[in-house]
Scaffold this motif. Structure first.
Motif, PDB file in Angstrom:
ATOM      1  N   ARG A  31      64.111   2.407 -44.595  1.00 32.49           N
ATOM      2  CA  ARG A  31      62.887   2.495 -45.365  1.00 32.49           C
ATOM      3  C   ARG A  31      61.709   2.311 -44.401  1.00 32.49           C
ATOM      4  N   PRO A  32      60.640   3.095 -44.538  1.00 33.60           N
ATOM      5  CA  PRO A  32      59.513   2.958 -43.609  1.00 33.60           C
ATOM      6  C   PRO A  32      58.690   1.699 -43.880  1.00 33.60           C
ATOM      7  N   GLN A  33      59.289   0.554 -43.539  1.00 30.56           N
ATOM      8  CA  GLN A  33      58.660  -0.769 -43.622  1.00 30.56           C
ATOM      9  C   GLN A  33      59.071  -1.568 -42.393  1.00 30.56           C
ATOM     10  N   ASN A  34      58.109  -2.213 -41.740  1.00 26.06           N
ATOM     11  CA  ASN A  34      58.385  -2.964 -40.517  1.00 26.06           C
ATOM     12  C   ASN A  34      59.088  -2.099 -39.477  1.00 26.06           C
ATOM     13  N   ILE A  35      58.614  -0.873 -39.324  1.00 27.08           N
ATOM     14  CA  ILE A  35      59.262   0.089 -38.431  1.00 27.08           C
ATOM     15  C   ILE A  35      58.206   0.829 -37.599  1.00 27.08           C
ATOM     16  N   ILE A  36      58.520   1.001 -36.317  1.00 25.26           N
ATOM     17  CA  ILE A  36      57.805   1.926 -35.447  1.00 25.26           C
ATOM     18  C   ILE A  36      58.804   3.003 -35.033  1.00 25.26           C
ATOM     19  N   ASP A  37      58.414   4.277 -35.124  1.00 27.08           N
ATOM     20  CA  ASP A  37      59.334   5.325 -34.670  1.00 27.08           C
ATOM     21  C   ASP A  37      58.562   6.455 -34.016  1.00 27.08           C
ATOM     22  N   VAL A  38      59.212   7.103 -33.062  1.00 29.95           N
ATOM     23  CA  VAL A  38      58.685   8.275 -32.377  1.00 29.95           C
ATOM     24  C   VAL A  38      59.783   9.338 -32.392  1.00 29.95           C
ATOM     25  N   HIS A  39      59.447  10.529 -32.902  1.00 34.14           N
ATOM     26  CA  HIS A  39      60.465  11.543 -33.170  1.00 34.14           C
ATOM     27  C   HIS A  39      60.029  12.908 -32.622  1.00 34.14           C
ATOM     28  N   PRO A  40      60.262  13.207 -31.345  1.00 32.59           N
ATOM     29  CA  PRO A  40      60.044  14.567 -30.855  1.00 32.59           C
ATOM     30  C   PRO A  40      61.075  15.502 -31.471  1.00 32.59           C
ATOM     31  N   ASN A  41      60.662  16.735 -31.787  1.00 31.68           N
ATOM     32  CA  ASN A  41      61.570  17.639 -32.485  1.00 31.68           C
ATOM     33  C   ASN A  41      61.262  19.083 -32.145  1.00 31.68           C
ATOM     34  N   LEU A  42      62.232  19.941 -32.405  1.00 32.19           N
ATOM     35  CA  LEU A  42      62.119  21.372 -32.139  1.00 32.19           C
ATOM     36  C   LEU A  42      62.658  22.140 -33.331  1.00 32.19           C
ATOM     37  N   GLY A  43      61.909  23.139 -33.796  1.00 37.48           N
ATOM     38  CA  GLY A  43      62.348  23.991 -34.895  1.00 37.48           C
ATOM     39  C   GLY A  43      62.396  25.442 -34.471  1.00 37.48           C
ATOM     40  N   LEU A  44      63.384  26.180 -34.983  1.00 38.63           N
ATOM     41  CA  LEU A  44      63.552  27.602 -34.653  1.00 38.63           C
ATOM     42  C   LEU A  44      63.737  28.395 -35.944  1.00 38.63           C
ATOM     43  N   GLN A  45      63.028  29.509 -36.047  1.00 39.15           N
ATOM     44  CA  GLN A  45      63.207  30.442 -37.161  1.00 39.15           C
ATOM     45  C   GLN A  45      64.103  31.570 -36.666  1.00 39.15           C
ATOM     46  N   ALA A  99      55.372  10.488 -35.508  1.00 35.58           N
ATOM     47  CA  ALA A  99      55.272   9.083 -35.113  1.00 35.58           C
ATOM     48  C   ALA A  99      54.751   8.277 -36.292  1.00 35.58           C
ATOM     49  N   ASP A 100      55.324   7.091 -36.476  1.00 32.03           N
ATOM     50  CA  ASP A 100      54.918   6.206 -37.569  1.00 32.03           C
ATOM     51  C   ASP A 100      54.849   4.773 -37.074  1.00 32.03           C
ATOM     52  N   VAL A 101      53.893   4.037 -37.612  1.00 35.43           N
ATOM     53  CA  VAL A 101      53.853   2.588 -37.462  1.00 35.43           C
ATOM     54  C   VAL A 101      53.656   2.005 -38.856  1.00 35.43           C
ATOM     55  N   THR A 102      54.586   1.155 -39.290  1.00 37.66           N
ATOM     56  CA  THR A 102      54.456   0.465 -40.577  1.00 37.66           C
ATOM     57  C   THR A 102      54.586  -1.029 -40.317  1.00 37.66           C
ATOM     58  N   SER A 103      53.608  -1.781 -40.755  1.00 37.26           N
ATOM     59  CA  SER A 103      53.526  -3.188 -40.389  1.00 37.26           C
ATOM     60  C   SER A 103      54.638  -4.015 -41.032  1.00 37.26           C
ATOM     61  N   GLY A 104      54.952  -5.141 -40.369  1.00 37.44           N
ATOM     62  CA  GLY A 104      55.912  -6.109 -40.881  1.00 37.44           C
ATOM     63  C   GLY A 104      55.276  -7.486 -40.952  1.00 37.44           C
ATOM     64  N   ASP A 105      56.009  -8.422 -41.504  1.00 38.27           N
ATOM     65  CA  ASP A 105      55.495  -9.784 -41.690  1.00 38.27           C
ATOM     66  C   ASP A 105      55.728 -10.606 -40.428  1.00 38.27           C
ATOM     67  N   GLY A 106      54.641 -11.086 -39.831  1.00 33.60           N
ATOM     68  CA  GLY A 106      54.766 -11.842 -38.587  1.00 33.60           C
ATOM     69  C   GLY A 106      55.185 -13.281 -38.780  1.00 33.60           C
ATOM     70  N   ASN A 107      54.965 -13.859 -39.980  1.00 33.42           N
ATOM     71  CA  ASN A 107      55.293 -15.257 -40.240  1.00 33.42           C
ATOM     72  C   ASN A 107      55.674 -15.413 -41.707  1.00 33.42           C
ATOM     73  N   PRO A 108      56.963 -15.483 -42.035  1.00 32.67           N
ATOM     74  CA  PRO A 108      57.391 -15.593 -43.434  1.00 32.67           C
ATOM     75  C   PRO A 108      56.839 -16.827 -44.144  1.00 32.67           C
ATOM     76  N   ASN A 109      56.455 -17.855 -43.412  1.00 30.11           N
ATOM     77  CA  ASN A 109      55.935 -19.086 -44.011  1.00 30.11           C
ATOM     78  C   ASN A 109      54.412 -19.181 -43.961  1.00 30.11           C
ATOM     79  N   GLY A 110      53.767 -18.097 -43.541  1.00 26.73           N
ATOM     80  CA  GLY A 110      52.312 -18.121 -43.414  1.00 26.73           C
ATOM     81  C   GLY A 110      51.615 -17.771 -44.707  1.00 26.73           C
ATOM     82  N   ARG A 111      50.304 -17.612 -44.616  1.00 29.30           N
ATOM     83  CA  ARG A 111      49.492 -17.308 -45.788  1.00 29.30           C
ATOM     84  C   ARG A 111      49.385 -15.813 -46.057  1.00 29.30           C
TER      85      ARG A 111
END
Length: 467
Positions: free
Chosen positions: A361-375, A327-339
């Motif tokens: 690209r991990p910018q302005n993105i939230i993702d959740v990735h359940p996964n399974l691996g097998l050897q 799981a990742d959270v990467t912030s984004g810009d809430g107001n392009p004209n702000g300070r």
């Protein structure tokens, strides 16, 4: 590329003959290092003892330069990689990009000169070729001949349990899990930097300080990107001797004259303060990371952040299934004209961060990735899962891996971007030869459809020979 496959055939055939059929002695006290993404991290000094030699390539991994001093030696190595990529509906089909498939070839050759215990010189050449792509091929894929790495190490301090090394020249950098600084392994030409490094190691500590400029990808003999300066300090502490439980603390600084986001392009001075906690115990493994970014972007102040988790549990049963969650959270810009400039910058993150398709690209993105691996066997593994993506801010864009805007900001559209289903196969055929394959299908949402995009299919196969 037809010639490339002809070149690769004798390597593949001979490596199968040389690898698993080699007999080894029960008296061998130590093994040679495993192959690393950054080949200069391999050390073949153990081969000074001939009883440790069991591989056909060992005679060129340790060539003694002084008969009376085993610390004077030369290592020769290299790589031949053949990779196919099929990208159907590249960049979601936005901007007139349709389906494309192509072959990639990477060839490297290295020499590693150990001139005693305090001086070392490493040089690696590289060639990258792309066949089948609509011209022009990007320079990160097409570079007929170039200098990948060339650096000098000097060790001013050396003790039984510690070492301080000064490195100067061109080198690669990879820290932690590669979330901000890694090698960019999937394209033909990896990241490289020109500058200085100071490396300190002890049994439970490792610290790296650096001052660099990234090398431009121009498709020829490349020089530094003088518009960008990158520096920092990265410290790792392990809490146990096997290095299974540890903590990273770091500071990374970058100055970029031409930083671009959805809000525009401006001079940027960005500072990243981060921590990573990692370990494994009782079949559990975890890797968590948090980063705060501050600084200035044009007339704006920077305040951005990210947090990530990669954790799982491995069942001690047939195929050793590992059930995991990323799981990742990467912030984004809430107001392009702000300070405040709120878009997180992923800097020089690892390729294939979310999956092998490398669409986002991990910018302005939230993702959740359940996964399974097998050897499946000792040498064959498979893994896969489903990764759901949302925009962090609807006032910010979705960014492509190189950093340009893939899908423009649309505050009236849904935050949901889509869901990627992926499956990955790895076969370590023997020490020198490996095969990887990946398939990704990206199910897109209404936000992508409103921008003129649609679903994506991606497939890749990679055959790699290392010596």
């Amino acid at each position: 590329m037809r010639h490339a496959w002809l070149i690769s055939i004798p390597f593949i055939v001979s490596s199968n003959l040389w690898g698993d059929d080699m007999t080894t002695s029960a008296e061998i006290p130590s093994l040679p290092p495993s192959y690393q993404m950054l080949r200069f991290n391999e050390n073949y000094g153990c081969l000074s003892n001939t009883v440790n030699r069991s591989d056909l390539f060992d005679p060129i991994k340790y060539i003694q330069l002084r008969a009376d001093d085993p610390s004077w030696y030369l290592t020769v190595g290299g790589e031949l990689r053949e990779r196919f990529e099929g990208n159907y509906n590249e960049n979601f089909g936005i901007g007139g990009r349709g389906s494309d498939s192509y072959l990639l070839q990477r060839v490297t050759l290295l020499t590693d000169w150990h001139l005693g215990k305090r001086v070392r010189f490493f040089v690696e050449g590289i060639s990258g070729i792309m066949e089948g792509e609509m011209p022009p091929a990007p320079p990160v894929q097409q570079d007929l001949i170039d200098l990948q790495f060339a650096f000098l190490d000097f060790v001013p301090y050396l003790s039984d349990d510690g070492q301080l090394t000064l490195r100067a020249g061109r080198f690669g950098i990879s820290f932690g899990s590669g979330r901000l600084v890694a090698t960019r392994a999937a394209p033909n030409i990896p990241f490289r930097f020109d500058g200085l490094e100071l490396l300190y190691t002890r049994p439970l500590w490792e610290a790296t300080a650096f001052l660099t400029q990234p090398v431009q990808d121009s498709g020829g003999l490349n020089a530094e990107d003088h518009a960008t300066t990158f520096w920092g300090l990265y410290v790792t502490h392990w809490f146990d001797a096997p290095h299974t439980l540890g903590l990273d603390l770091y500071y990374l600084g970058i100055y970029n004259k031409d930083a671009s986001y959805a809000s525009g392009t401006a001079d940027e001075a960005r500072h990243s303060l981060g921590a990573r906690e990692f370990g494994n115990r009782d079949n559990w493994d975890w890797n968590a990371e948090e980063v705060l970014q501050v600084g200035s972007y044009g007339n704006q102040s920077i305040l951005a952040w990210t947090a990530s988790l990669n954790s799982g549990y491995t069942f001690q049963t047939t195929f050793q299934p590992r059930l995991g969650i990323k799981a990742d959270v990467t912030s984004g810009d809430g107001n392009p004209n702000g300070r405040i400039q709120g878009t997180f910058d992923a800097l020089y993150f690892m390729s294939g961060y979310f999956n092998d398709a490398s669409l986002l690209r991990p910018q302005n993105i939230i993702d959740v990735h359940p996964n399974l691996g097998l050897q499946l066997t000792r040498t064959i593994s498979v893994d896969g899962g489903g990764d759901v993506f949302w925009r962090y801010s609807r006032n910010d864009a979705v960014y492509a891996v190189p950093g340009f805007i893939a899908i423009r900001a649309n505050d009236n559209a849904s935050s949901y971007v889509g869901t990627a289903a992926d499956v990955n196969f790895t076969w370590h055929i023997q020490r020198h030869l490996s095969l990887q394959a990946s398939y990704v299908h990206f199910f897109t949402g209404s936000y992508v459809h409103q921008a003129g995009g649609s679903d994506v299919d991606y497939v890749s196969t990679t055959l790699t020979f290392l010596f």
